[in-house]
Design a protein around this motif. Structure first.
Motif, mmCIF file in Angstrom:
data_model
loop_
_atom_site.group_PDB
_atom_site.id
_atom_site.type_symbol
_atom_site.label_atom_id
_atom_site.label_comp_id
_atom_site.label_asym_id
_atom_site.label_seq_id
_atom_site.Cartn_x
_atom_site.Cartn_y
_atom_site.Cartn_z
ATOM 1 N N GLU A 17 5.460 1.777 14.430
ATOM 2 C CA GLU A 17 5.183 0.400 14.034
ATOM 3 C C GLU A 17 5.876 -0.600 14.954
ATOM 4 O OE1 GLU A 17 4.459 -2.390 10.180
ATOM 5 O OE2 GLU A 17 5.982 -0.841 9.978
ATOM 6 N N CYS A 34 0.150 3.409 11.114
ATOM 7 C CA CYS A 34 1.323 4.175 11.553
ATOM 8 C C CYS A 34 1.710 5.246 10.540
ATOM 9 C CB CYS A 34 2.495 3.235 11.817
ATOM 10 S SG CYS A 34 2.207 2.159 13.238
ATOM 11 N N ALA A 35 1.616 4.935 9.266
ATOM 12 C CA ALA A 35 1.934 5.924 8.235
ATOM 13 C C ALA A 35 0.957 7.095 8.299
ATOM 14 C CB ALA A 35 1.901 5.280 6.852
ATOM 15 N N GLY A 84 7.539 6.835 11.866
ATOM 16 C CA GLY A 84 6.700 5.730 11.414
ATOM 17 C C GLY A 84 7.235 4.387 11.872
ATOM 18 N N THR A 107 1.676 9.193 11.306
ATOM 19 C CA THR A 107 2.882 9.976 11.016
ATOM 20 C C THR A 107 2.542 11.193 10.159
ATOM 21 O OG1 THR A 107 4.282 8.024 11.196
ATOM 22 C CG2 THR A 107 5.162 9.875 9.929
ATOM 23 N N VAL A 136 6.034 1.105 6.136
ATOM 24 C CA VAL A 136 5.745 2.510 6.434
ATOM 25 C C VAL A 136 6.356 3.409 5.368
ATOM 26 C CG1 VAL A 136 6.071 4.372 8.093
ATOM 27 C CG2 VAL A 136 5.509 2.094 8.902
#
Length: 77
Positions: free
Chosen positions: A62, A38-39, A58, A42, A74
């Motif tokens: 998540e 997710c990071a 983020g 992003t 995140v």
């Protein structure tokens, strides 16, 4: 990536190509793979022009993996 497009309103055409993710996060450091993914999504959205709050993005991504994510993992990435 489809959910990121829905949230950020970035057209899917901008996400075309080959993606390679290389992990440099040490194993057993308390950071999950979902947070890492997710990071990175992003960061990619930011690179593609998303100007919204990256921490919120983020966390929202998540949440697709874990309901009510704290966003802490995140934020650390």
């Amino acid at each position: 990536l489809n959910m990121a497009c829905d949230i950020t309103k970035i057209p899917q055409e901008k996400f075309l190509g080959r993606y390679e993710i290389s992990n440099t996060i040490p194993i057993r450091r308390g950071l999950g793979s979902s947070a890492a993914l997710c990071a990175n999504i992003t960061r990619l959205c930011s690179y593609l022009g998303y100007e919204g709050d990256l921490l919120d993005l983020g966390r929202e991504l998540e949440n697709l993996f874990h309901t009510n994510s704290s966003g802490l993992d995140v934020a650390l990435l």
